[in-house]
Motif scaffolding. Structure first.
Motif, PDB file in Angstrom:
ATOM      1  N   LEU A 238       0.766  -1.210  -0.056  1.00 15.24           N
ATOM      2  CA  LEU A 238       0.151   0.137   0.060  1.00 15.24           C
ATOM      3  C   LEU A 238       0.866   1.225  -0.004  1.00 15.24           C
ATOM      4  N   ILE A 239       2.357   1.147  -0.042  1.00 14.04           N
ATOM      5  CA  ILE A 239       2.835   2.446   0.105  1.00 14.04           C
ATOM      6  C   ILE A 239       3.630   2.432  -1.227  1.00 14.04           C
ATOM      7  N   ASP A 240       3.708   3.735  -1.676  1.00 10.74           N
ATOM      8  CA  ASP A 240       4.278   4.056  -3.003  1.00 10.74           C
ATOM      9  C   ASP A 240       5.674   4.776  -2.381  1.00 10.74           C
ATOM     10  N   HIS A 241       6.814   4.022  -2.460  1.00  9.27           N
ATOM     11  CA  HIS A 241       8.181   4.707  -1.800  1.00  9.27           C
ATOM     12  C   HIS A 241       8.261   5.901  -2.719  1.00  9.27           C
ATOM     13  N   THR A 242       8.665   6.967  -2.282  1.00  8.52           N
ATOM     14  CA  THR A 242       8.993   8.166  -3.212  1.00  8.52           C
ATOM     15  C   THR A 242      10.245   8.825  -3.071  1.00  8.52           C
TER      16      THR A 242
ATOM     17  N   THR B  93      17.108  14.778  -7.267  1.00 11.74           N
ATOM     18  CA  THR B  93      16.905  13.344  -7.489  1.00 11.74           C
ATOM     19  C   THR B  93      18.048  12.740  -8.441  1.00 11.74           C
ATOM     20  N   SER B  94      18.835  11.989  -7.953  1.00 14.11           N
ATOM     21  CA  SER B  94      19.773  11.455  -9.032  1.00 14.11           C
ATOM     22  C   SER B  94      19.498  10.033  -9.309  1.00 14.11           C
ATOM     23  N   PRO B  95      20.243   9.672 -10.361  1.00 11.47           N
ATOM     24  CA  PRO B  95      20.098   7.891 -10.657  1.00 11.47           C
ATOM     25  C   PRO B  95      20.409   7.114  -9.396  1.00 11.47           C
ATOM     26  N   ALA B  96      21.294   7.542  -8.762  1.00 12.56           N
ATOM     27  CA  ALA B  96      21.711   6.662  -7.549  1.00 12.56           C
ATOM     28  C   ALA B  96      20.505   6.841  -6.432  1.00 12.56           C
TER      29      ALA B  96
ATOM     30  N   ALA C 167       7.225   1.833  -6.306  1.00 18.17           N
ATOM     31  CA  ALA C 167       8.202   3.304  -6.151  1.00 18.17           C
ATOM     32  C   ALA C 167       7.445   4.253  -6.948  1.00 18.17           C
ATOM     33  N   CYS C 168       7.822   5.467  -6.502  1.00 16.96           N
ATOM     34  CA  CYS C 168       7.425   6.574  -7.114  1.00 16.96           C
ATOM     35  C   CYS C 168       8.437   7.423  -7.526  1.00 16.96           C
ATOM     36  N   ILE C 169       8.903   7.472  -8.934  1.00 17.34           N
ATOM     37  CA  ILE C 169      10.271   8.092  -9.470  1.00 17.34           C
ATOM     38  C   ILE C 169       9.933   8.982 -10.283  1.00 17.34           C
ATOM     39  N   PRO C 170      11.177   9.974 -10.664  1.00 14.34           N
ATOM     40  CA  PRO C 170      10.704  10.759 -11.664  1.00 14.34           C
ATOM     41  C   PRO C 170      10.690  10.014 -13.029  1.00 14.34           C
ATOM     42  N   PRO C 171      10.171  10.995 -14.021  1.00  9.91           N
ATOM     43  CA  PRO C 171       9.908  10.406 -15.682  1.00  9.91           C
ATOM     44  C   PRO C 171      11.156   9.745 -15.998  1.00  9.91           C
ATOM     45  N   TYR C 172      12.140  10.674 -16.024  1.00  9.28           N
ATOM     46  CA  TYR C 172      13.520  10.561 -16.526  1.00  9.28           C
ATOM     47  C   TYR C 172      14.162   9.170 -16.238  1.00  9.28           C
TER      48      TYR C 172
END
Length: 225
Positions: free
Chosen positions: A9-13, A19-22, A38-43
């Motif tokens: 139930l968690i979107d770890h964000t 925010t870097s690739p690492a 996981a919720c991450i940037p589009p790139y």
């Protein structure tokens, strides 16, 4: 709710401007280890899809202010889906909503929903809206056939001295009253300022069905095994 029940139930964000690739890989490692999304940037989507193929990936559209042209939002959503996104979190155009242009808000959301075969969550940015406007934003999300509504980007700037009609301080993140209001319309993702197991459970008990948080590991570490 124990740890294994709560994790999905968690979107770890990770969505900060630096925010870097690492940073993304660290969030993906945590998500894989604990069973979170996981919720991450589009790139970062294409790399993330290869790096963590079993993790459900959400990304953001029109983030964080929602002021992109409607066609840009639609194209951004399609590109994100093709790059590996499983879910999209799109920011409404708050300015149009406040101007009373509800039809334009609904049409923009509907265009995106129709363009992709994956769930779309609508971020209404509760900190910037009155309760009446929150109702209208949720109504637009329903009319557009969005899958969920989400409280916040976490990036809205509000004065800590501001007060709601009930006297409570305005928050730029999720609040119990907002989750209760929004859950009348669609499943709710409570996002912004949820940093502990107790806070996450309070949101779920208020009607949320998903938690968006950069503190996913801390939330789960506080949960019973």
């Amino acid at each position: 709710m124990n740890r294994s029940e709560l994790a999905p139930l968690i979107d770890h964000t990770v969505l900060g401007p630096e925010t870097s690739p690492a940073d993304v890989r660290e969030v993906l490692d945590d998500a894989q280890e604990y069973g979170m999304n996981a919720c991450i940037p589009p790139y970062a989507l294409e790399e993330a899809s290869d790096y963590a193929p079993d993790v459900t990936l959400a990304t953001v559209i029109g983030f964080p202010h929602g002021q992109n042209d409607h066609d840009v939002k639609r194209r951004e959503g399609v590109l994100a889906w093709k790059a590996g996104a499983d879910e999209l979190d799109v920011v409404i155009n708050v300015g149009r909503l406040k101007a009373g242009e509800d039809d334009a808000v609904r049409a923009e959301l509907a265009e995106l929903v129709a363009a992709v075969p994956i769930p779309v969550k609508v971020i209404i940015e509760t900190a910037l809206l009155t309760d009446a406007e929150k109702h209208r934003a949720c109504e637009a999300a329903v009319a557009a056939d969005a899958s969920m509504v989400k409280t916040s980007t976490g990036f809205a700037s509000v004065d800590p001295a501001d007060r709601r009609a009930d006297g409570e301080a305005v928050s730029n993140g999720a609040t119990i009253p907002d989750v209760e209001l929004m859950s009348e319309y669609r499943p709710v993702k409570a996002s912004g300022g949820v940093g502990s197991y107790e806070e996450a459970m309070a949101m779920l008990e208020a009607g949320a069905e998903r938690i968006g948080a950069s503190s996913g590991v801390a939330i789960l570490e506080g949960a019973p095994e």
